[in-house]
Structure formats: C-alpha cells, structure tokens
Write an enzyme that holds these catalytic residues in place. Sequence first.
Site, PDB file in Angstrom:
ATOM      1  N   GLN A  72      -5.941  -0.840   3.787  1.00 22.54           N
ATOM      2  CA  GLN A  72      -5.097  -0.579   4.952  1.00 22.54           C
ATOM      3  C   GLN A  72      -5.639   0.620   5.716  1.00 22.54           C
ATOM      4  O   GLN A  72      -5.905   1.672   5.127  1.00 22.54           O
ATOM      5  CB  GLN A  72      -3.655  -0.302   4.535  1.00 22.54           C
ATOM      6  CG  GLN A  72      -2.704  -0.179   5.718  1.00 22.54           C
ATOM      7  CD  GLN A  72      -1.286   0.170   5.313  1.00 22.54           C
ATOM      8  OE1 GLN A  72      -1.012   1.282   4.880  1.00 22.54           O
ATOM      9  NE2 GLN A  72      -0.372  -0.788   5.454  1.00 22.54           N
ATOM     10  N   CYS A  84       3.995   3.023   9.640  1.00 20.13           N
ATOM     11  CA  CYS A  84       4.146   4.356   9.045  1.00 20.13           C
ATOM     12  C   CYS A  84       5.118   5.194   9.878  1.00 20.13           C
ATOM     13  O   CYS A  84       4.931   5.354  11.084  1.00 20.13           O
ATOM     14  CB  CYS A  84       2.792   5.053   8.962  1.00 20.13           C
ATOM     15  SG  CYS A  84       2.878   6.686   8.196  1.00 20.13           S
ATOM     16  N   PRO A 104       0.856  -1.202   0.000  1.00 19.58           N
ATOM     17  CA  PRO A 104       0.000   0.000   0.000  1.00 19.58           C
ATOM     18  C   PRO A 104       0.885   1.244   0.000  1.00 19.58           C
ATOM     19  O   PRO A 104       1.579   1.517   0.970  1.00 19.58           O
ATOM     20  CB  PRO A 104      -0.802  -0.140   1.305  1.00 19.58           C
ATOM     21  CG  PRO A 104       0.000  -1.059   2.166  1.00 19.58           C
ATOM     22  CD  PRO A 104       0.775  -1.963   1.258  1.00 19.58           C
ATOM     23  N   LYS A 141       1.052  -4.715   9.234  1.00 16.98           N
ATOM     24  CA  LYS A 141       2.337  -4.340   8.633  1.00 16.98           C
ATOM     25  C   LYS A 141       3.151  -3.583   9.674  1.00 16.98           C
ATOM     26  O   LYS A 141       2.673  -2.590  10.242  1.00 16.98           O
ATOM     27  CB  LYS A 141       2.133  -3.474   7.386  1.00 16.98           C
ATOM     28  CG  LYS A 141       3.427  -3.187   6.622  1.00 16.98           C
ATOM     29  CD  LYS A 141       3.140  -2.437   5.320  1.00 16.98           C
ATOM     30  CE  LYS A 141       4.406  -2.309   4.465  1.00 16.98           C
ATOM     31  NZ  LYS A 141       5.418  -1.434   5.063  1.00 16.98           N
TER      32      LYS A 141
END
Length: 654
Positions: free
Chosen positions: A369, A400, A315, A439
């Site tokens: 996501q 992130c 993503p 993730k």
Amino acid sequence: METETTPNIPTESHGHGMNGTDKGRAAIKTQFLTTKEKFHELLDSGGKGPNDDKASDDAVPKETAEDSLEEPQEKKLKVDPDEQERTDKQDSKRMRGQNKSRPHMKPTSYDNRRLCPSIIQERETKCVYGDKCKFIHDVAEYMALKPADVGEHCYLYDTFGKCHYGLSCRFARAHISADLKNMANEERAKAMEGRTPVRNSLDKDLQWRLRKKVVPFTASDAYMKIIFKGGHKAGECWKKAATAENVDNCCSAVVHSQCSEGENPQTSDNQGTEVSQENLALVKTIGPLTDADVIKLRQCEKKQVDFKDKLYLAPLTTCGNLPFRRICKRFGADITCGEMAMCTNLLQGQSSEWALLKRHESEDLFGVQVEGCFPDTMTRCAELLNNKIDVDFVDINSGCPIDLVYKKGGGCGLMTRTNKFEQIIRGMNSVLDVPLTVKIRTGVQEKANIAHKLIPEMKKWGVSMITLHGRSREQRYTKSADWDYINTCSQLASPIPLFGNGDILSYYDAMKARETEVSGIMLARGALIKPWVFTEIKERRDWDISSSERLDVLRDFTHYGLEHWGSDTQGLEKTRNFLLEWLSFMCRYIPVGMLERVPQRINERPPYYMGRDYLESLMASQHVGDWIKISEMLLGPVPKNFNFLPKHKANAYK
C-alpha cells in the site's frame, strides 16, 4: 441515493440488562467479575497472594494516576466550549486523537557499546576503519559489558543452522563455543541453502541510484508529459486512449493518434502544437521492440488476481508488520498487505520505508500500500515497484484519517480531490503489470458520504478492486461501521469486487457482513485483538482459546520478530516494542467461556474480571506494566532505561 450512516449490524443491546452492565460494556458472567482493587492486587501478587514479593513492580514503575479504563480516554482530549477562544485552543485541538507526548526510545539506545560487525561476521580482513571505528574490537571487553543471555535456545540457529549475529546474539550460549567462536549446524544450513524466506529487500545499488536520482522512469515521464504539457485536451485524449486499450502503439503514440483524429490542427494553440510535435517523436517505428519502448498493457493482459470470497488482513500501520502477518497467515488470512508506505520516501531510497514492502514466502497473495497526493510521484513510485519488487497488487491509500497525511492532500484528502485522484489512478495503471486497488472511507465528514459518487468513477478509471471502510474520517473509530452503506456501494461497484471493512471481531460479524453483496471482508482491529478470528470464520465456530495457547501465539511472534529484526539486543528490543504495541490491542479480548452473551462486540470495553488462571488475568490487564511482564516471559528482563507508551490508545472504548 442512500447517504445515511445507519449501521447494518445486529441491533441487540450491547450488554444492556446483562449482570447490570451498561451499554458499551461487555457482558461477563457474574462469577468472574471483580473490582479494580482486587484485580490489581491479584496481578501484583503474581497470582499467589497479596503478601508476595512485588519485585516486578520495582523493575517497571506503574502509572498510579490512571488505570486500565482511564488510559484510553487520555488520547482524545476535549476542552470546555467556553475555553475554545483561549490561547491554548490550537494546542488542545492538535492533541485530539494523537499521542504525541509518548516517549520515543530507539532500540539502539539500549545497546550503546556494540561489537564491531567485522568481528561478529568473523571476517578474515580487519575493520577498514581501524582505530577510528566507533564499535568495540576487544571481545573480552564486549562480553563483560553484554547483557545476560535470555535463553538456552536460539531460534535462528535451530531454524537456519547458523545465527549470523554470533557473539552479539542474546541467545549466544546455544551456538558459541568455549573459545568464543560461532558454531554452525552444517546439515541444517545446507538444507536452507538457496532459500530466500523474505523478498523485496532494498539493495545498496538501487538505494544509491535513487538517492542520486538517476533511476529512469520512462513510462511515468511519458504519461506526465501528456498530463502537464498537453493541457485539458491532452488529458481528455489520454482518457479516450485508456478506454480504447489500443496496444498496437506505445502509450504516447495512442494519445497522439486519438488527438489527431478528434482535433483540427488549425485550431490548436502553440502549446498544443508543441506537445503534438513531442509526441510525434515518440510514435512507435517499424522494427523490433526494444526496452526503450513504452508499452501500455490492456486490462485483460495484466496479471489477474481472484479476490472473491477472500479474508483480507488490512494494511495496519505499526502493528501490521511482517511477523504479525505471518501469524495471521497461519490462522487463515488469504490476502495480506504491507504497511502504508509514503511514495516520496520510497523514491528517496529510505531503508525504513522500503522495509515495509518486504514479503515473506508464506504470503502467497501479497500487496503493498502506497500513499501520496500527486500523480507524478505516485506514478513513478508505481513504476519503481513494478520493476523492482515482487507483489500481486498495489493498493492506493485514500482512507488514512491522520492529520499529517490528510492536510497534505493524501489519504482521505484524495476523495475530495477527484481530478488528482483520477490522474493518480490512471497514471499508476498505465505503468503497472499487476492490479491496482484502492482503499477508501465513506467520506470525510460524518454525515456527508461521498463514496457512492466516487465508486462509479473509479470503475471508469480502471481500478481492479475497492475496499470501503464503513466510517468517515471524522468518525475515526468511535461509532459503528455502516454496513448498509457498504452494501449500497457494493451494488454500485459491480462487477468490480468491493471488500467491506469495519467492526468484524467474530464469526457472527463475518456472516452478517456476508449477507450483503460485498465480494470479501477486510479485518483490521479484529485481527489485532484476536488473530485467530480468521480460523473462527473459516471453521464457523467460536474458539475458546486458552491463555497458554495465546502465550504460544505471542512466543511465535517473538521468534518471527527475532528472525526479522535480529537476535542481538537491538533486534530483541525492537521485537519487544512491536509486541507491546500488539498487546495494547490484544488485551481487549475476552475469552468466550467468560461471556454472558456471545459474541463480544468490537466497541465494547471489558469490566474488571478475574481470568480462569493467573495468566489469563494478566492478559486482560490494560496497564502497560502488565504487558511488560508478558514480554519479559518471552524476551527476558527489560533494560534499566526502558520506556514505553503505546502508540494506539483505544478510541474504540470512548
């Protein structure tokens, strides 16, 4: 436990000793090397000669102060240590790794005088706003103001039999009659009737209910009652209930029954008594199952997805849009995922955020996501997605690295907030009918990996798949991914599939990654630089793709973009903007036939080189003005007030 960040990638010198190149610079055959001056002289001349007309330079002003190799360095500003205590210390630190000064030109600013939708759609009734309408109603006036058409053929008309943008289409001459009426190919339109190429759109009714906060979240509220009102004991009971996977009762009833077996009612405090009384009212009664009942599926009853040995397109914020994913699917990507969406924005019904969830019919294995930092919003968002859109899995972004997300406790911040992280995963799992994936990165600090500690816990919490990016938040993209550590974590994750992510740019990189025990590979920047890497991996070969083939790929992207964002001026300029963002990555590709040593490494920057033809040289330029030239080949001239600076400047070159 191994926590060093020694990368498990080929250790040969990255360009050392090859035609005099330095470490970190790609090794290119000597006959193609050139100087900066000669390279730009060729591009400025259009490949014909130094004295040719330079009209394109007049149309697009170039930044004379910086060249292609200096541009990436501007993003990451560093100040001298002696200046750290000055008043501008915080400003310098805040600019690190961010391109905040770049201009933000909205596509609407290029088309101030637009035609009224009632005329574009050829409605029988007049505009409801009458004289107060801010759009143009005089067709002749609009046609006089409208920019010139870009091409002779309209992709939407050729594909669907009718272009719904009518007179406002920038390819209108293909489907507008002499009397300014929008024509249709009835045969093609009938063949496309009933087909829905794009799903997961936000309907107006749901948007209104989200904004008015009248959408019910029954399952989420039941879970949050236990978490917030039951205190520590109720939270422990929820874990036991989740482990037991008892489907004979609703989720609240399971927790209540587990608590009643393990606790002494005489020792419960007033708050615990109040919670148990509330839970008693939620116990499943005898009778038919209704929609009001809250059902918790066992893990084995949820939709199963086979992640094994798949190629996963990561993503990607901004660049991982639907048209780009269609390109990657065509080249062989197995799994695609929408761009990161903020759960709070989704719950508020923001159209721009819901657009990130759209799914094309070609995406046969697709997930979304979401990012958030609190269990209540994340659980409600999961329940909303589970009920309203069509996805194969939902992914939690806990990797992130950007400050905006991290400082609020989201992204990488979740890795250090394990209690909240657990509540989020368990809550989302309790309301989803599809697998939940996560993730993560190796950790937050560079030499303090924590993923190996989290992975065994996440297995208990109920995740279906884990993706590990082999760098910490602090590293960003400046160092090689640690595949040794990824391998260690994949062993800890078994039997849960773990995908490795980092530095995959070629078939050789993928084969090296598959020597570890990962279940699959995720590609991010590698797919942006060369989306045909999926084909290379599946066919086990290097593809010396020509410049004309690459231009065809870009042309297909613009077609998909016009279909997705629109063929009017607003949609065309939005397509151009995303094309330029992609070109800021794609320019790093070096053709295989020009390399002294194969393969190209993802963190190697190319020196100045001449392509085998003018177009190949143009595609090698890292100057924004040259990317705009490429966009003009496909989408026509840029508007007079056009301005662009790429969002992602290349930290990888540092």
